[in-house]
Motif scaffolding. Structure first.
Motif, PDB file in Angstrom:
ATOM      1  N   LYS A 108      36.400  34.051  45.328  1.00 53.51           N
ATOM      2  CA  LYS A 108      37.416  35.075  45.077  1.00 53.51           C
ATOM      3  C   LYS A 108      37.123  35.736  43.726  1.00 53.51           C
ATOM      4  CE  LYS A 108      41.034  32.674  47.690  1.00 53.51           C
ATOM      5  NZ  LYS A 108      42.402  32.098  47.641  1.00 53.51           N
ATOM      6  N   LEU A 109      36.205  36.697  43.764  1.00 52.97           N
ATOM      7  CA  LEU A 109      35.736  37.309  42.520  1.00 52.97           C
ATOM      8  C   LEU A 109      36.786  38.189  41.857  1.00 52.97           C
ATOM      9  CD1 LEU A 109      32.067  38.224  43.527  1.00 52.97           C
ATOM     10  CD2 LEU A 109      32.935  36.169  42.404  1.00 52.97           C
ATOM     11  N   ASN A 110      37.591  38.896  42.649  1.00 53.11           N
ATOM     12  CA  ASN A 110      38.627  39.764  42.058  1.00 53.11           C
ATOM     13  C   ASN A 110      39.644  38.948  41.274  1.00 53.11           C
ATOM     14  OD1 ASN A 110      37.488  42.109  43.088  1.00 53.11           O
ATOM     15  ND2 ASN A 110      38.711  42.036  44.970  1.00 53.11           N
ATOM     16  N   GLU A 111      40.087  37.845  41.896  1.00 56.10           N
ATOM     17  CA  GLU A 111      41.047  36.974  41.209  1.00 56.10           C
ATOM     18  C   GLU A 111      40.428  36.356  39.954  1.00 56.10           C
ATOM     19  OE1 GLU A 111      40.461  37.089  44.323  1.00 56.10           O
ATOM     20  OE2 GLU A 111      42.339  37.185  45.469  1.00 56.10           O
ATOM     21  N   ALA A 112      39.130  35.999  40.046  1.00 53.91           N
ATOM     22  CA  ALA A 112      38.439  35.432  38.894  1.00 53.91           C
ATOM     23  C   ALA A 112      38.348  36.440  37.749  1.00 53.91           C
ATOM     24  CB  ALA A 112      37.039  34.965  39.293  1.00 53.91           C
ATOM     25  N   GLN A 113      38.104  37.713  38.114  1.00 48.99           N
ATOM     26  CA  GLN A 113      38.026  38.757  37.096  1.00 48.99           C
ATOM     27  C   GLN A 113      39.355  38.934  36.375  1.00 48.99           C
ATOM     28  OE1 GLN A 113      35.321  40.447  36.060  1.00 48.99           O
ATOM     29  NE2 GLN A 113      36.621  41.384  34.487  1.00 48.99           N
ATOM     30  N   VAL A 114      40.457  38.827  37.094  1.00 50.24           N
ATOM     31  CA  VAL A 114      41.786  38.920  36.489  1.00 50.24           C
ATOM     32  C   VAL A 114      41.975  37.818  35.449  1.00 50.24           C
ATOM     33  CG1 VAL A 114      44.270  38.696  36.922  1.00 50.24           C
ATOM     34  CG2 VAL A 114      42.843  40.031  38.483  1.00 50.24           C
ATOM     35  N   LEU A 115      41.561  36.615  35.805  1.00 52.05           N
ATOM     36  CA  LEU A 115      41.716  35.485  34.884  1.00 52.05           C
ATOM     37  C   LEU A 115      40.834  35.628  33.653  1.00 52.05           C
ATOM     38  CD1 LEU A 115      41.837  32.568  37.493  1.00 52.05           C
ATOM     39  CD2 LEU A 115      43.743  33.588  36.256  1.00 52.05           C
ATOM     40  N   VAL A 116      39.606  36.114  33.840  1.00 50.85           N
ATOM     41  CA  VAL A 116      38.703  36.327  32.702  1.00 50.85           C
ATOM     42  C   VAL A 116      39.296  37.360  31.743  1.00 50.85           C
ATOM     43  CG1 VAL A 116      36.457  37.235  32.001  1.00 50.85           C
ATOM     44  CG2 VAL A 116      36.613  35.657  33.941  1.00 50.85           C
ATOM     45  N   ASN A 117      39.858  38.432  32.305  1.00 48.89           N
ATOM     46  CA  ASN A 117      40.475  39.469  31.469  1.00 48.89           C
ATOM     47  C   ASN A 117      41.663  38.912  30.672  1.00 48.89           C
ATOM     48  OD1 ASN A 117      38.697  41.465  32.295  1.00 48.89           O
ATOM     49  ND2 ASN A 117      40.011  42.163  33.964  1.00 48.89           N
ATOM     50  N   SER A 118      42.428  38.040  31.306  1.00 46.69           N
ATOM     51  CA  SER A 118      43.596  37.477  30.614  1.00 46.69           C
ATOM     52  C   SER A 118      43.158  36.582  29.453  1.00 46.69           C
ATOM     53  CB  SER A 118      44.469  36.690  31.593  1.00 46.69           C
ATOM     54  OG  SER A 118      43.833  35.506  32.013  1.00 46.69           O
ATOM     55  N   ILE A 119      42.088  35.805  29.667  1.00 51.75           N
ATOM     56  CA  ILE A 119      41.570  34.957  28.585  1.00 51.75           C
ATOM     57  C   ILE A 119      41.072  35.820  27.434  1.00 51.75           C
ATOM     58  CG2 ILE A 119      39.765  33.327  27.939  1.00 51.75           C
ATOM     59  CD1 ILE A 119      39.934  32.168  30.748  1.00 51.75           C
TER      60      ILE A 119
END
Length: 266
Positions: A108-119
């Motif tokens: 789930k790359l889109n969800e992973a990208q959201v988490l990376v942005n939040s970090i």
């Protein structure tokens, strides 16, 4: 000088002044010729002058000590709030990294990208907050202006500011939380809104205050899953800790508006 020293000085000065004068008047050769009436006037005027001088000095000393204690208390409150935010940041990042691993394993790359942005957003905000030492006594208005000036340079988004905040209106802990809210909001605007214009209006009144943040970006609808929505959830959590209200409104291709209102705490 300690309060104990001030107490003993307050006790001893009138005792030495009045008692010493009476002793000299009755036994001292240079005061024996002074009449009772003249002596009474003299000791009254002398007591007034000494009391006035001592009172001015004492209250000035007490004020300086109180100001120092108040300053130390504010700095301690800021450090305590920073420690609390650091703990939350540590816990949030740990949870986010765990979820990131799960999403990557599932593809789930889109969800992973959201988490990376939040970090990334959380770490940038934490680093900026730690740059300024509490001992520098930078006002909240100035901190907001300095940070948004850097934000404007990086983002290239036109910005309109209207800040009217009374100094010492908020507690140090509240200032840290409010600054965090503003950082989160404008980080979302820069990263996710495609806005050409943004604005901040922040004003305080004797009994209440209001913070309004707007942009003319692409906006979002309630059923959309966007990276910025994680940041909005974090803002709502911070607002709940402040004990204030937040209203977030947005329309597709018509921008977003955030209104935060609070009551002055006594």
């Amino acid at each position: 000088m300690s309060y104990r020293d001030l107490k003993w000085i307050t006790i001893l000065i009138p005792t030495i002044l009045i008692g010493g004068f009476e002793f000299l008047r009755h036994s001292g050769p240079f005061l024996q010729g002074m009449s009772m009436e003249t002596g009474n006037y003299f000791i009254t005027i002398l007591t007034f002058i000494v009391s006035l001088s001592f009172s001015n000095w004492m209250f000035k000393t007490i004020k300086e000590q109180n100001n120092r204690i108040s300053s130390e208390r504010e700095i301690r409150a800021i450090y305590e709030e920073r420690e609390r935010l650091a703990k939350e940041l540590h816990d949030n990042i740990a949870q986010t990294l765990f979820l990131l691993k799960v999403h990557l394993k599932k593809g789930k790359l889109n969800e992973a990208q959201v988490l990376v942005n939040s970090i990334d957003s959380n770490l940038r905000q934490a680093i900026y907050n730690l740059r300024t030492s509490p001992s520098e006594h930078v006002t909240l208005s100035k901190r907001i202006e300095n940070w948004l000036d850097d934000w404007n340079t990086v983002s290239g988004i036109d910005l309109k500011l209207s800040i009217s905040i009374n100094e010492n209106y908020f507690t140090p802990a509240e200032e840290v939380q409010l600054f965090s809210l503003i950082q989160e909001a404008f980080t979302n605007i820069r990263k996710h809104s495609d806005a050409k214009y943004g604005s901040l209006h922040f004003e305080t009144h004797p009994n209440e205050w209001k913070l309004i943040i707007e942009d003319n970006g692409r906006g979002f609808s309630e059923n959309e899953i966007l990276p910025s929505k994680y940041g909005l959830l974090m803002m709502k959590e911070t607002v709940s800790k402040l004990g204030t209200t937040i209203d977030i409104s947005s329309e597709k291709n018509r921008g977003s508006k955030i209104i935060i209102k609070g009551v002055k705490k006594q």
